[in-house]
Write an enzyme that holds these catalytic residues in place. Structure first.
Site, PDB file in Angstrom:
ATOM      1  N   SER A 142     -21.828 -63.101  29.038  1.00  0.00           N
ATOM      2  CA  SER A 142     -21.369 -62.180  30.084  1.00  0.00           C
ATOM      3  C   SER A 142     -22.158 -60.896  29.945  1.00  0.00           C
ATOM      4  O   SER A 142     -22.737 -60.615  28.896  1.00  0.00           O
ATOM      5  CB  SER A 142     -19.887 -61.876  29.888  1.00  0.00           C
ATOM      6  OG  SER A 142     -19.477 -60.825  30.740  1.00  0.00           O
ATOM      7  N   TYR A 155     -12.904 -59.697  24.437  1.00  0.00           N
ATOM      8  CA  TYR A 155     -13.856 -60.424  25.271  1.00  0.00           C
ATOM      9  C   TYR A 155     -15.276 -59.921  25.051  1.00  0.00           C
ATOM     10  O   TYR A 155     -16.204 -60.708  24.850  1.00  0.00           O
ATOM     11  CB  TYR A 155     -13.458 -60.262  26.746  1.00  0.00           C
ATOM     12  CG  TYR A 155     -14.305 -61.050  27.712  1.00  0.00           C
ATOM     13  CD1 TYR A 155     -14.138 -62.431  27.827  1.00  0.00           C
ATOM     14  CD2 TYR A 155     -15.238 -60.428  28.529  1.00  0.00           C
ATOM     15  CE1 TYR A 155     -14.905 -63.167  28.734  1.00  0.00           C
ATOM     16  CE2 TYR A 155     -16.006 -61.152  29.433  1.00  0.00           C
ATOM     17  CZ  TYR A 155     -15.831 -62.520  29.532  1.00  0.00           C
ATOM     18  OH  TYR A 155     -16.590 -63.232  30.421  1.00  0.00           O
TER      19      TYR A 155
END
Lengths: 257, 260
Positions: A142, A155
């Site tokens: 990401s 995350y």
């Protein structure tokens, strides 16, 4: 067809980006193995692939459990005899909130899927690729972490860990003709990001258009799952043979490092 | 299905090496190519190869460090094909192989003129047409040199890193017009050029050319030189629909020699 008869495992293949990647690989001629925890959700992806004339195998797998991962590899080998491509796409958004409020359980649950699951899949697939002296591994990370995103410490940390794993594994397996790369998608069009934008707009008291700008870059638009899938195909095809250890941003220019 | 059907692509430095490989691939994918370089002989060979396989090529001998020459190139592309969709800033110059204190100002300026100012002039000349069409793809060829320190090559390293700063900023200026800008950073690429670099390095460092070559491949993950076709493939990708949401990036095509 750029991936004719290649055997490709895609984790997290039951929805979103993973589903699109699996479908694209199948369109390019790959025999796709669909992995995710829930069988019912995988069937939807399998249906799409079969409808398009592709070949796939559904293997419900919890990638955080080593015996399940090794079983997935055994089942793939008994069905197709080899593994050419591994797309580590499974991921979870993780617990959200200021770091001091994140529970240890939430932190560990995020790392279990995003990092440990990826480690286990690589660990069990790499020996097969080394032995045949070829292979392609693409890890989906990401832009989060590269780009700070408050309230998402589990995350972002897990997704940056993926990049470290990729670079190091690339150097361990390079001499065996195996490439390892990361793709970092930006904010990807879909129900999930629309919900995030709506929440952001409400929280900040701004319009949806204003809120969307926080998720778009130089091109002023969200990216599509297909953009990430195209990059996976490229990296797994002959064209991508000399790229390894890279992390590639597919973000519309939101992130450039 | 050709991925660049009817797109007009200008490729600089198209008379040899990586530039020739890029031009051939673009033409094979359906692009109408405009080939630029100083020397006409190399351009003729590239155009001949393209024509032989049924592709479209127009040659325009150009000095990209000269603004009038660059304007002539862009004007010719526009009048010939009606649009400029793709610009590949590939022309480059390896510069001197010397310690900084031995590099003359003239050598420094010559290296920056081709590698950086040329890309600036080319981009400046084609951007208005791209913005008008609300479509454009600019790919500049950088290098792993500079990202990775390479003693004796400061002019080249500085010029190639400058292209990355240029491209990131360009991407944000032109993004809203549907124009993307990216850099490809080749690692040592098989061909006469890298062999010449190895010989220069061997002379500068008092080692053999083989040892110089190994110093490039040994630190990479894949332990090998890359091929001109690898860069051509990525150019096609970035110029095609698949690359439409990628901008401001620098891509290493280096067999894992660098990863940043």
């Amino acid at each position: 067809m750029r991936l004719k008869d290649k055997v490709a495992i895609v984790t997290g293949a039951s929805q979103g980006i993973g589903q699109v990647i699996a479908t694209r690989l199948a369109e390019e001629g790959a025999k796709v193995v669909l992995a995710a925890r829930t069988k019912a959700n995988l069937e939807a992806t399998a249906q799409k692939i079969t409808d398009g004339g592709g070949t796939c195998l559904v293997l419900p797998t919890d990638i955080t459990v080593e015996s399940a991962v090794s079983q997935m590899v055994v089942d793939t080998l008994s069905a197709h005899g080899t593994i050419d491509i591994l797309i580590n796409n499974s991921g979870v958004a993780g617990e959200m909130g200021p770091l001091e409020e994140i529970s240890l359980e939430g932190w560990e649950a995020c790392f279990a899927v995003n990092v440990t699951g990826m480690f286990l899949c690589c660990k069990h697939v790499v020996p097969i690729m080394k032995e045949k002296r070829s292979g392609r591994i693409v890890n989906i990370s990401s832009m989060t972490g590269k780009r700070p995103l408050a309230n998402r410490s589990p995350y972002s940390a897990s997704k940056m860990a993926v990049i470290g794993l990729t670079r190091t594994l690339a150097f361990e397996v390079g001499e065996y003709g195996v490439t390892v790369n990361t793709v970092c998608p930006g904010a990807t069009e879909g129900e999930r990001i629309r919900r995030v934008i709506a929440n952001e707009a409400e929280a900040l008291g701004i319009s949806l258009e204003e809120a969307e700008k926080n998720f778009t870059g130089a091109l002023g638009q969200l990216v599509e799952s297909e953009d990430t899938a195209s990059m996976c195909v490229y990296l797994c095809s002959e064209e991508g043979r000399h790229m390894t250890a890279q992390d590639i941003n597919v973000t519309g220019g939101l992130c450039w490092y | 299905m050709p991925r660049l059907k009817d797109k007009t692509a200008i490729v600089t430095g198209a008379g040899q090496g990586i530039g020739r490989a890029i031009a051939l691939r673009m033409a094979a994918e359906g692009a109408r190519t405009v080939l630029a370089a100083r020397g006409e002989a190399g351009l003729r060979e590239t155009a001949g190869e393209i024509a032989a396989s049924g592709g479209a090529a127009r040659i325009v001998p150009t000095d990209i460090t000269d603004e009038a020459s660059v304007r002539n190139l862009a004007g010719t592309a526009l009048s010939e094909y009606g649009s400029i969709d793709i610009l590949i800033n590939n022309a480059g110059n390896i510069g001197p192989t010397k310690l900084i204190e031995d590099v003359s100002l003239a050598e420094w300026e010559d290296c920056l003129a081709v590698n950086m100012t040329g890309a600036f002039l080319m981009t400046k000349a084609v951007l208005p047409a791209m913005k008008r069409n609300r479509f454009g793809r600019i790919v500049s060829l950088g290098s792993v040199t500079g990202k990775r320190p390479l003693p004796y090559r400061t002019p080249y390293a500085a010029a190639k890193m400058a292209l990355i700063g240029f491209t990131r900023t360009l991407a944000f200026e032109a993004g809203e017009y549907g124009v993307t800008a990216n850099v490809i950073c080749p690692g040592p690429t098989e061909g006469p050029r890298v062999r010449r670099i190895c010989e220069n390095m061997a002379a500068a460092e008092n080692i053999t050319a083989e040892e110089a070559a190994a110093s490039f491949t040994a630190p990479s993950a894949l332990k090998r030189f890359v091929l001109p076709e690898d860069h051509a493939s990525l150019c096609v990708y970035l110029a095609s629909e698949a690359g439409s949401r990628i901008t401001g990036q620098d891509f290493n095509v280096s067999g894992g020699l660098v990863w940043y």
